[in-house]
Design a protein around this motif. Structure first.
Motif, mmCIF file in Angstrom:
data_model
loop_
_atom_site.group_PDB
_atom_site.id
_atom_site.type_symbol
_atom_site.label_atom_id
_atom_site.label_comp_id
_atom_site.label_asym_id
_atom_site.label_seq_id
_atom_site.Cartn_x
_atom_site.Cartn_y
_atom_site.Cartn_z
ATOM 1 N N ALA A 147 -13.545 -4.228 1.594
ATOM 2 C CA ALA A 147 -13.739 -2.846 2.075
ATOM 3 C C ALA A 147 -14.450 -2.011 1.017
ATOM 4 C CB ALA A 147 -12.389 -2.226 2.415
ATOM 5 N N ALA A 148 -14.043 -2.163 -0.250
ATOM 6 C CA ALA A 148 -14.700 -1.419 -1.334
ATOM 7 C C ALA A 148 -16.175 -1.816 -1.435
ATOM 8 C CB ALA A 148 -13.983 -1.683 -2.657
ATOM 9 N N LEU A 149 -16.447 -3.113 -1.286
ATOM 10 C CA LEU A 149 -17.827 -3.614 -1.348
ATOM 11 C C LEU A 149 -18.670 -3.032 -0.209
ATOM 12 C CD1 LEU A 149 -19.988 -5.609 -2.419
ATOM 13 C CD2 LEU A 149 -18.937 -7.367 -0.987
ATOM 14 N N ILE A 182 -13.467 4.385 -2.516
ATOM 15 C CA ILE A 182 -13.787 3.125 -3.217
ATOM 16 C C ILE A 182 -12.858 2.947 -4.421
ATOM 17 C CG2 ILE A 182 -15.565 1.934 -4.577
ATOM 18 C CD1 ILE A 182 -17.650 3.278 -2.691
ATOM 19 N N LEU A 183 -12.701 4.026 -5.193
ATOM 20 C CA LEU A 183 -11.825 3.951 -6.370
ATOM 21 C C LEU A 183 -10.383 3.639 -5.968
ATOM 22 C CD1 LEU A 183 -13.161 6.941 -8.517
ATOM 23 C CD2 LEU A 183 -13.421 4.516 -9.017
ATOM 24 N N PHE A 184 -9.932 4.260 -4.883
ATOM 25 C CA PHE A 184 -8.557 4.050 -4.425
ATOM 26 C C PHE A 184 -8.350 2.587 -4.014
ATOM 27 C CE2 PHE A 184 -5.335 3.971 -1.044
ATOM 28 C CZ PHE A 184 -4.258 4.492 -1.743
ATOM 29 N N LEU A 185 -9.308 2.041 -3.246
ATOM 30 C CA LEU A 185 -9.191 0.647 -2.808
ATOM 31 C C LEU A 185 -9.122 -0.290 -4.013
ATOM 32 C CD1 LEU A 185 -11.818 0.689 0.100
ATOM 33 C CD2 LEU A 185 -9.356 0.363 0.352
ATOM 34 N N TYR A 186 -9.977 0.006 -5.013
ATOM 35 C CA TYR A 186 -10.020 -0.862 -6.191
ATOM 36 C C TYR A 186 -8.742 -0.694 -7.040
ATOM 37 C CZ TYR A 186 -11.938 -3.665 -9.944
ATOM 38 O OH TYR A 186 -12.139 -4.653 -10.874
ATOM 39 N N ALA A 230 -6.229 -3.548 -8.147
ATOM 40 C CA ALA A 230 -5.902 -3.800 -9.558
ATOM 41 C C ALA A 230 -4.391 -3.718 -9.790
ATOM 42 C CB ALA A 230 -6.636 -2.803 -10.453
ATOM 43 N N GLY A 231 -3.759 -2.717 -9.169
ATOM 44 C CA GLY A 231 -2.309 -2.568 -9.305
ATOM 45 C C GLY A 231 -1.576 -3.747 -8.699
ATOM 46 N N ASN A 232 -2.074 -4.217 -7.571
ATOM 47 C CA ASN A 232 -1.415 -5.313 -6.861
ATOM 48 C C ASN A 232 -1.470 -6.634 -7.627
ATOM 49 O OD1 ASN A 232 -1.693 -7.522 -4.340
ATOM 50 N ND2 ASN A 232 -0.106 -5.983 -4.163
ATOM 51 N N ILE A 233 -2.571 -6.858 -8.368
ATOM 52 C CA ILE A 233 -2.642 -8.121 -9.118
ATOM 53 C C ILE A 233 -2.173 -7.943 -10.565
ATOM 54 C CG2 ILE A 233 -4.478 -9.103 -7.694
ATOM 55 C CD1 ILE A 233 -6.442 -8.422 -9.949
ATOM 56 N N GLY A 234 -1.684 -6.745 -10.899
ATOM 57 C CA GLY A 234 -1.080 -6.528 -12.214
ATOM 58 C C GLY A 234 -2.048 -6.228 -13.339
ATOM 59 N N HIS A 235 -3.266 -5.782 -13.008
ATOM 60 C CA HIS A 235 -4.234 -5.395 -14.050
ATOM 61 C C HIS A 235 -3.947 -3.947 -14.474
ATOM 62 C CE1 HIS A 235 -7.557 -8.619 -13.357
ATOM 63 N NE2 HIS A 235 -6.405 -9.122 -13.689
ATOM 64 N N GLN A 236 -3.033 -3.813 -15.435
ATOM 65 C CA GLN A 236 -2.537 -2.485 -15.815
ATOM 66 C C GLN A 236 -3.637 -1.548 -16.317
ATOM 67 O OE1 GLN A 236 0.814 -1.483 -15.806
ATOM 68 N NE2 GLN A 236 0.172 0.544 -16.473
ATOM 69 N N ASN A 255 -4.983 1.908 -14.670
ATOM 70 C CA ASN A 255 -4.912 3.212 -15.348
ATOM 71 C C ASN A 255 -6.285 3.879 -15.391
ATOM 72 O OD1 ASN A 255 -2.229 2.974 -15.790
ATOM 73 N ND2 ASN A 255 -2.406 2.330 -17.922
ATOM 74 N N LEU A 256 -7.299 3.090 -15.731
ATOM 75 C CA LEU A 256 -8.657 3.636 -15.828
ATOM 76 C C LEU A 256 -9.129 4.174 -14.480
ATOM 77 C CD1 LEU A 256 -11.369 3.943 -17.455
ATOM 78 C CD2 LEU A 256 -11.986 1.710 -16.538
ATOM 79 N N VAL A 257 -8.921 3.384 -13.424
ATOM 80 C CA VAL A 257 -9.429 3.785 -12.106
ATOM 81 C C VAL A 257 -8.675 5.007 -11.585
ATOM 82 C CG1 VAL A 257 -9.846 3.031 -9.732
ATOM 83 C CG2 VAL A 257 -10.213 1.443 -11.604
ATOM 84 N N THR A 258 -7.363 5.038 -11.792
ATOM 85 C CA THR A 258 -6.621 6.221 -11.323
ATOM 86 C C THR A 258 -7.006 7.466 -12.135
ATOM 87 O OG1 THR A 258 -4.758 5.541 -12.698
ATOM 88 C CG2 THR A 258 -4.623 5.044 -10.343
ATOM 89 N N PHE A 259 -7.339 7.259 -13.414
ATOM 90 C CA PHE A 259 -7.833 8.389 -14.219
ATOM 91 C C PHE A 259 -9.147 8.907 -13.622
ATOM 92 C CE2 PHE A 259 -10.832 9.690 -17.546
ATOM 93 C CZ PHE A 259 -10.195 10.841 -17.987
ATOM 94 N N LEU A 260 -10.016 7.977 -13.233
ATOM 95 C CA LEU A 260 -11.303 8.382 -12.635
ATOM 96 C C LEU A 260 -11.087 9.129 -11.319
ATOM 97 C CD1 LEU A 260 -13.481 5.186 -13.307
ATOM 98 C CD2 LEU A 260 -13.683 7.416 -14.416
ATOM 99 N N ILE A 261 -10.067 8.701 -10.565
ATOM 100 C CA ILE A 261 -9.746 9.407 -9.316
ATOM 101 C C ILE A 261 -9.362 10.858 -9.631
ATOM 102 C CG2 ILE A 261 -8.069 9.546 -7.410
ATOM 103 C CD1 ILE A 261 -8.014 6.469 -7.397
#
Lengths: 170, 399
Positions: free
Chosen positions: B274-276, B323-327, B331-337, B341-347
């Motif tokens: 979906a993000a793609l 797009i940021l939310f989907l990603y 990232a949260g679901n696969i445990g990429h902390q 954090n970076l993507v939610t900061f960008l949001i």
């Protein structure tokens, strides 16, 4: 192959590629037909870009890279300029079969580029050469092979090699 | 060793490890000394890189008094000498600084040699062709690099070479302009993601994975920011479908690769696809965008006659946030902390910018500044508090 052999391959490959490129360029420059063509600056704001001169080659064929319908539409794609026996610009697929000396290139944005529109110059002589080319005193010496590939041999100022011309001026 | 010993002593005193374990760990560490300190590596390689740049600058100065044959001969002789040094240092590859330093020097000297040949023979090639040529001839050598910097250098120059070499020749009539930039910016994250997936799968290429992932994230952020700013400004001109074909092909390959990933759950696949899809839509000028904007980001004039949902400068940030939310959820679901954090900061950052887009005029007054400051603090607090809940929620999501 073990890792040490792979390392030898990895080290020799760039050396062969670089020496080979230099050798081929040198052969191309030495073996082709010599042609001298006048040059002129096409953009006074960007004639000197870094430490090379960029210019338009004055092939003397009038309209270059035009679609041929008399309008302003420009031709895009591969093309050639026939130098002998008859001077003329031709799209690649309509080049006359009797053309014995030609320069191949590509039309882009109404300009014919043959990969010879850039001449590297030393930093300290950049301004002097820039001025002389602007004054239409420049011409380039090319070596052209039978397939129409052209390579630059020298830059002439008032018919003399640029180094000689600058020494004379000083 | 000193730091490990101190820690072990603390753990021993706290009763976390037994004396036997303490002795065993110390014995293990003394038998397995760490590689040379990372800062020595970094400075040595940085020094080699700077020397390499110096050589490139010297060549760029174009010494006219030295005959071409001497310049080329000296260059090739130096290359051969360094190659011999690399070969001699090879047995020490795992622990030797000099192997890595010589490797970087050789690779940079190859690049400056390309410049020298261009200079002597006045070749009219483009800079990205030179980079691609360099990347091809040094690829095997880069596989021998054990230092991250060396691999990062190769990946960086390779990506720039390949991206511009793919996009620029497509489409004509726009020479010396930056019209190919959007196509390059869209292709960059997609191609890098494809290459990253390939590097993870192929053992020989795994050394490039972290560099490719870094460039994927950076180029994705740049691609989003560019599309957002461009559409928020009202248009994305000179859209040439032909230029975007490489990006669409890369997008197709990436979609296939995501769909076939065994490590991803169905949810992760759906999120990424979906993000793609949204990213591809983002770069199309007509499908989601009208060419009209409601607010002016950098001026005091607004266009309140354009309806809220029709305005590109509303649709663009919404698309960015989606797009940021989907990603972020992926990232949260696969445990990429860190990615999460970076993507939610960008949001959060995009929300702040959106506020200034819509209420920029308000910030010109005293009350407006107080409200704006409060809003920024509120968003920061919400981000800080909300991201933990969001992460817990994403981890709990099941396909």
């Amino acid at each position: 192959m073990n890792k040490r052999t792979w390392l030898i391959v990895a080290l020799v490959l760039p050396l062969i590629a670089l020496v080979g490129t230099a050798y081929l360029k040198n052969m191309q420059r030495a073996s082709g037909t010599e042609v001298t063509l006048p040059i002129e600056g096409f953009d006074p704001r960007d004639l000197l870009s870094g430490h090379y001169l960029t210019y338009n080659v004055a092939y003397g064929v009038g309209q270059v890279c035009e679609s041929g319908d008399g309008g302003y539409a420009s031709y895009s794609g591969k093309a050639a300029i026939c130098l002998k026996p008859t001077l003329g610009f031709y799209p690649a697929d309509s080049l006359p079969s009797d053309c014995t000396l030609l320069i191949r290139g590509e039309c882009d944005a109404g300009r014919f580029n043959a990969g010879i529109e850039r001449f590297y110059i030393p930093e300290e002589h950049a301004a002097a050469l820039d001025t002389k080319v602007r004054d239409k005193q420049g011409s380039i010496v090319l070596s052209v092979d039978t397939d129409g590939n052209a390579v630059l041999k020298d830059l002439l100022i008032d018919g003399k090699p640029w180094k000689t011309a600058l020494e004379t001026a000083n | 060793m000193g730091m490990i010993t101190r820690k072990l002593d603390q753990w021993l005193q706290a009763g976390l490890i037994t004396p036997d374990q303490h002795t065993a760990i110390l014995a293990f560490e003394s038998d397995h000394p760490q590689h040379a300190n990372w800062w020595i590596y970094s400075f040595m390689i940085l020094g080699a890189a700077i020397i390499g740049l110096g050589v490139i600058s010297l060549i760029a100065a174009n010494w006219v008094d030295i005959p071409d044959s001497v310049k080329l001969g000296a260059d090739f002789a130096l290359l051969a000498l360094i190659a011999g040094g690399i070969y001699a240092q090879y047995p020490n590859q795992q622990h030797g600084i000099w192997f890595e330093v010589l490797l970087v020097s050789f690779m940079l000297l190859c690049l400056s040699s390309i410049g020298l040949i261009s200079q002597i023979f006045h070749t009219g090639g483009e800079w990205y062709h030179a980079l691609l040529f360099w990347a091809v001839i040094t690829f095997l050598l880069s596989l021998f690099a054990s230092n991250l910097f060396t691999r990062f250098l190769w990946v960086t120059l390779f990506l720039h070479g390949v991206l511009w070499s793919i996009v620029v020749p497509i489409g004509v009539e726009f020479e010396h302009t930056w019209n190919e930039l959007p196509a390059v910016l869209l292709l960059a994250p997609l191609l890098t993601a494809v290459l990253y997936q390939a590097s993870v799968q192929v053992k020989t290429l795994q050394g490039f994975s972290s560099s490719l992932f870094f460039w994927f994230q950076l180029s994705a952020v740049v691609a989003l920011v560019f599309a957002d700013i461009t559409h928020s400004g009202g248009d994305m001109e000179n859209y040439q479908v032909a230029r975007y074909i490489p990006a669409y092909i890369a997008g197709g390959i990436l979609a296939g690769s995501i769909a076939m990933q065994r490590n991803y759950s169905l949810l992760n696949k759906v999120l990424l696809l979906a993000a793609l899809a949204l990213l591809l839509l983002y770069y199309h000028p007509d499908l989601l965008f009208s060419g009209e904007s409601r607010y002016s980001l950098f001026s005091a004039y607004d266009h309140s006659d354009v309806s809220f949902w029709q305005a590109d400068d509303i649709r663009a940030p919404l698309l960015t946030l989606a797009i940021l939310f989907l990603y972020a959820v992926h990232a949260g679901n696969i445990g990429h902390q860190r990615t999460f954090n970076l993507v939610t900061f960008l949001i959060g950052l995009r929300f702040v910018i959106l506020y200034f887009q819509a209420m920029g005029g308000l910030a010109a007054t005293g009350i407006g500044l107080i409200v704006s400051g409060g809003l920024i603090m509120g968003i920061a607090w919400l981000w800080y508090k909300g991201r933990e809940h969001l992460q817990q929620w994403t981890k709990g999501l099941k396909a």
